[in-house]
Design a protein around this motif. Structure first.
Motif, PDB file in Angstrom:
ATOM      1  N   LYS A   1       3.553   0.634  -4.825  1.00  0.00           N
ATOM      2  CA  LYS A   1       2.176   0.499  -5.300  1.00  0.00           C
ATOM      3  C   LYS A   1       1.991   0.941  -6.760  1.00  0.00           C
ATOM      4  CE  LYS A   1      -2.336   2.067  -3.824  1.00  0.00           C
ATOM      5  NZ  LYS A   1      -2.953   3.327  -3.493  1.00  0.00           N
TER       6      LYS A   1
ATOM      7  N   ASP B   1       4.296   3.698  -1.394  1.00  0.00           N
ATOM      8  CA  ASP B   1       4.804   4.155  -2.683  1.00  0.00           C
ATOM      9  C   ASP B   1       6.203   4.753  -2.562  1.00  0.00           C
ATOM     10  OD1 ASP B   1       4.027   3.933  -5.252  1.00  0.00           O
ATOM     11  OD2 ASP B   1       2.430   5.439  -5.154  1.00  0.00           O
TER      12      ASP B   1
ATOM     13  N   SER C   1       0.833  -1.202   0.000  1.00  0.00           N
ATOM     14  CA  SER C   1       0.000   0.000   0.000  1.00  0.00           C
ATOM     15  C   SER C   1       0.871   1.257   0.000  1.00  0.00           C
ATOM     16  CB  SER C   1      -0.911  -0.005   1.234  1.00  0.00           C
ATOM     17  OG  SER C   1      -0.111   0.034   2.394  1.00  0.00           O
TER      18      SER C   1
END
Ligand code: 5AD
Ligand code: FES
Length: 363
Positions: free
Chosen positions: A71, A63, A61
């Motif tokens: 993600k 980045d 989830s």
């Protein structure tokens, strides 16, 4: 010029001392490596502990700007190892006398994931009647989740701070609540309060990172009083935003050398902790993990992830051992470790001595 020998004989190291040590080359640098090897031998012994690594899922989830499984990377196929395969890998670790496993995963904190991990832990704990030590590396979670996992039988947790410099942290992560420096620190304290042996680490050679940052990272580990460390060189990945800064980085060889030096310095600073010889070290230098064992590291994580998933768990490029079966990996590792003059601690959990010392029971 400060005398390296006298600095190395000090009990405590200031930021200025660490900068001097980080800048060493040639014979001075060699002295650091020798000191670390000597401390390793007398404090934790020339033994290497195996942790069979299961890269459980690349569904993430987060980045982070450096990470290949972030993600937003739509070039990879997302997977989650199925329950049977996890148990098989754990059983393999048990059969091979590895004594411990690590479950690492992309970060998710939804209920399904949290429960799934808890159930898997309980199943793994049934193997050999609780014989396997379990380390988790599943990111930031609520304190309740950490407690559930601890109660299910996990006793070590790895959560890298990635860098202890908040400004640099912000440069290498998106600016949002999901990537909050203080929350990450808070998680590390929650893990300690829950009773885990806690490991953290940083990437070495990140864009914008300075020696000043790395000296602070070492002091951060000391302040947090960590039990374990996993650190390695930053390795660029084309499908990530940080790739645009590739031409500002230290050349790979220097990045590797600096990583070795940090492993050695951490052994000198925190004598009884467990330090991993990480896969990222081996990515730059085929003998990278062995070199780390010779300069202070005492843990290796042989990869037990089923082969079909491995090419989708490329946190960085040129990751080694993505096409070797666990069996082949084991034989190859055994020979490599013996060549370094280390023994393998088969059938031993190899817990952090530093952690054990902190918790002397009061009679
Ligand atoms: N280079 C080196 N290490 C990386 N990691 C993620 N991306 C990279 C990269 N490009 C490390 C992070 C993370 C761990 C799972 O992998 O430190 O905590
Ligand atoms: Fe954060 Fe992979 S997305 S480490």
């Amino acid at each position: 010029m400060a005398n390296i020998t006298s600095i190395l004989n000090q009990q405590y190291f200031s930021h200025a001392d660490l900068i001097i040590l980080l800048k060493t080359e040639g014979a001075d640098q060699k002295q650091i490596f020798e000191k670390a090897a000597e401390i390793k031998k007398t404090e934790v012994g020339n033994k290497v502990y195996f942790r069979g690594l299961i890269e459980y899922s690349n569904i993430c989830s987060k980045d982070c700007f450096y990470c290949g499984v972030r993600k937003s990377n739509s070039n990879i196929q997302r997977y989650q190892v199925n329950d049977e395969e996890v148990i098989q890998a754990a059983q393999f670790a048990y059969d091979q006398n590895f004594a411990s496993i690590v479950i690492q995963s992309g970060e998710r904190s939804d209920k399904t994931f949290v429960k799934k991990i808890e159930n898997l832990i309980r199943e793994i704990k049934k193997i050999g009647n609780g014989a396997l030590g379990i380390t988790l590396s599943c990111g930031e979670q609520s304190k309740e989740t950490y407690k559930h996992w601890f109660d299910a039988g996990v006793h070590r947790y790895l959560l890298r701070i990635e860098t202890s410099n908040e400004d640099l942290y912000q440069k290498i992560h998106p600016q949002n609540n999901k990537h909050n420096f203080n929350k990450r620190i808070q998680s590390l304290y929650h893990l300690k309060e829950t009773g885990f042996q806690v490991g953290t680490g940083v990437m070495i050679g990140l864009p914008f990172q300075t020696l000043d940052d790395l000296a602070n990272d070492l002091l951060f580990f000391k302040k947090l009083d960590i039990d374990m460390a996993g650190m390695g060189p930053y390795i660029e990945h084309k499908q990530t935003p940080l790739y645009q800064y590739s031409d500002t980085l230290l050349p790979l060889k220097e990045r590797f050398q600096l990583s070795l030096k940090i492993v050695a310095l951490l052994r000198i600073l925190m004598k009884g902790i467990n330090i991993a010889a990480t896969t990222a070290m081996q990515t730059i230098d085929p003998e990278g993990r062995e070199k780390a064992l010779l300069t202070g590291a005492n843990v290796i994580m042989p990869n037990l992830t089923p082969l079909k998933y491995r090419e989708d768990y490329l946190l960085y490029e040129d990751k080694p051992c993505i096409d070797e079966e666990a069996d082949a990996c084991k034989n190859c590792l055994e020979a490599r470790i013996h060549r370094t003059g280390n023994e393998i601690g088969y059938n031993e959990w190899g817990d952090s001595l530093h952690f054990k010392k902190k918790r002397v029971p009061i009679k």
